[in-house]
Design an enzyme around this catalytic site. Structure first.
Site, mmCIF file in Angstrom:
data_model
loop_
_atom_site.group_PDB
_atom_site.id
_atom_site.type_symbol
_atom_site.label_atom_id
_atom_site.label_comp_id
_atom_site.label_asym_id
_atom_site.label_seq_id
_atom_site.Cartn_x
_atom_site.Cartn_y
_atom_site.Cartn_z
ATOM 1 N N CYS A 1 10.438 41.319 54.518
ATOM 2 C CA CYS A 1 10.526 40.363 55.567
ATOM 3 C C CYS A 1 10.969 40.804 56.909
ATOM 4 O O CYS A 1 11.185 42.122 56.828
ATOM 5 C CB CYS A 1 11.499 39.303 55.033
ATOM 6 S SG CYS A 1 13.097 40.039 54.982
ATOM 7 N N CYS B 1 13.762 43.553 56.752
ATOM 8 C CA CYS B 1 13.509 44.774 56.258
ATOM 9 C C CYS B 1 12.893 45.734 57.169
ATOM 10 O O CYS B 1 12.959 46.797 57.591
ATOM 11 C CB CYS B 1 12.423 44.704 55.123
ATOM 12 S SG CYS B 1 13.056 43.649 53.957
#
Lengths: 349, 78
Positions: free
Chosen positions: B10, B13
């Site tokens: 996501c 990250c």
């Protein structure tokens, strides 16, 4: 095994606190004088006529945009700062021994205040199960988190007063508690992928970081900027819709379709809201406009909650651990809860 | 230095990867960066809240993306 690591303070504590103090003070001033500033700019400095429809629309748009912007950045800063003290690991430990009933209430509250990225939903699910936290309590936690958004809560507080904010919090917590309790009671384990229950090899160890106040201030500023950039298109869209509702859509649409006379208003609001996923803040200008036009609060809250509660990305992730029947029940119970709450609030208010 | 970024991919990250690369370059450290995206593997590190950062086998942070300043200090202290 988990150890703690304190990051060195980049500046002395008193300096860090003073910096935060200045930020907060500056924000309070900005927020307090915002309306007067726009009034002065438009009606004193430029000398435009406040009765003029174009002038008043422009004034409203700029004032509302700046007001929501200031609120959004301030609230995000405060919430991020405070939440930097709350960690998922601590929450998990705390929920560890709790049983059904009270455990659900605690899980709902913790779900609201504990920050986590929605992509963590699956590891959290697996982790909680591994820690022997009952499924129902885990569900309550996962439902409460997106449903009761701290940012939305404070925005409602600032824009509509504490009563509506409290109603929202109570509504969200209640829906998540009841939904989680129900899902737990029907033994949802049978619809959960088996790999979730497998014993895992022991973790290699995590480090809990202790940030200093200045680090937290920095993170909170970064987050406020990032969230603002992400949400401003929604806010602008909401403002445009809100302005249209204000000025151009006839009153009958509201009393008729969404108003107190229509018994299906809440149902419709939720059905429309579910497929839409937006952040609560983007919905605020629309909320404001509809509220001003007399749409009942229960209907509005139901709409807002259904917009923010179930997100497609989160559902897709949960699909990895929940079989389709459970996922459908998950969504269904939450939707039902929101509808019930909407009708209840319309009735008691 | 062996760095692993734990997360299913996501936005957070990716942000962590960006900040990590930035700090590594600033400190002129030789490091490999690997992305760990499978939940099984992420959980084996004892991480529940992504994103997570593993340096030479130890999880040094997880849950939120640190500021470059904080990450710099963390990495330097190793």
């Amino acid at each position: 095994m988990s150890t703690s690591l304190n990051l060195k303070k980049p500046v002395p504590k008193s300096v860090a606190v003073r910096r935060v103090g200045f930020l907060v003070g500056g924000w309070v001033l900005l927020y307090s004088f915002n309306e007067q500033l726009w009034d002065w700019l438009f009606f004193d400095l430029a000398g435009w006529d406040s009765q003029n429809r174009v002038v008043s629309s422009a004034h409203f748009l700029l004032y509302d945009l700046s007001k929501i912007s200031i609120l959004l950045t301030g609230i995000t800063f405060a919430v991020t700062f405070i939440q930097s003290y709350i960690s998922l690991e601590k929450t998990e430990k705390y929920l560890g021994g709790k049983r059904e009933g009270l455990g659900h209430v605690i899980a709902a509250v913790l779900g609201t205040v504990t920050p986590f990225c929605s992509c963590s939903s699956v590891p959290i699910f697996i982790g909680f199960v591994g820690s022997k936290i009952p499924i129902g309590i885990t569900m309550t936690f996962l439902i409460a988190s997106p449903l009761v958004s701290e940012i939305a809560l404070f925005m409602l507080l600032a824009l509509f007063g504490w009563q509506i904010a409290v109603l929202y919090a109570v509504a969200g917590l209640t829906v998540s508690i009841i939904a989680g309790y129900f899902l737990g009671s029907i033994k949802a384990e049978r619809w959960i992928e088996p790999f979730v229950f497998e014993r895992r090899k022991a973790a290699t160890g995590t480090v809990t970081l202790r940030y200093s106040i200045d680090h937290r201030r920095e993170m909170a500023i970064d987050e406020a900027k990032a969230i603002y950039r992400k949400l401003i298109p929604y806010v602008l869209a909401g403002l445009v819709v809100g302005a249209a509702i204000h000025g151009w859509i006839p009153a009958e649409t509201f009393t008729g379709l969404l108003g107190a006379e229509n018994p299906f208003a809440v149902l419709m609001a939720v059905i429309i809201g579910i497929p839409i996923y937006a952040n609560a803040t983007g919905v605020m200008p629309i909320f404001e406009a509809l509220y001003a036009r007399g749409v009942p609060v229960g209907t509005l809250l139901a709409f807002m909650m259904s917009v923010i509660a179930l997100s497609f990305p989160e559902m897709m992730m949960l699909k990895r651990v929940m079989k389709p029947q459970l996922l459908a029940m998950f969504a269904g119970v939450v939707a039902l809860g929101i509808i019930t709450v909407g009708y209840l609030f319309n009735w008691i208010l | 230095m062996e760095i692993k970024i734990l997360g299913p991919g996501c936005k957070n990250c990716e942000l962590l990867e960006k900040v990590t690369k930035q700090v590594i370059d600033e400190l002129a450290i030789e490091a490999t960066i690997e992305k760990v995206t499978e939940y099984e593997d992420i959980l084996s590190y004892g991480v529940m809240s992504t994103p997570g950062l593993v340096v030479d086998g130890t999880v040094i942070l997880n849950g939120r993306v640190p500021t470059p300043r904080a990450l710099r200090e963390l990495i330097q202290s190793r």
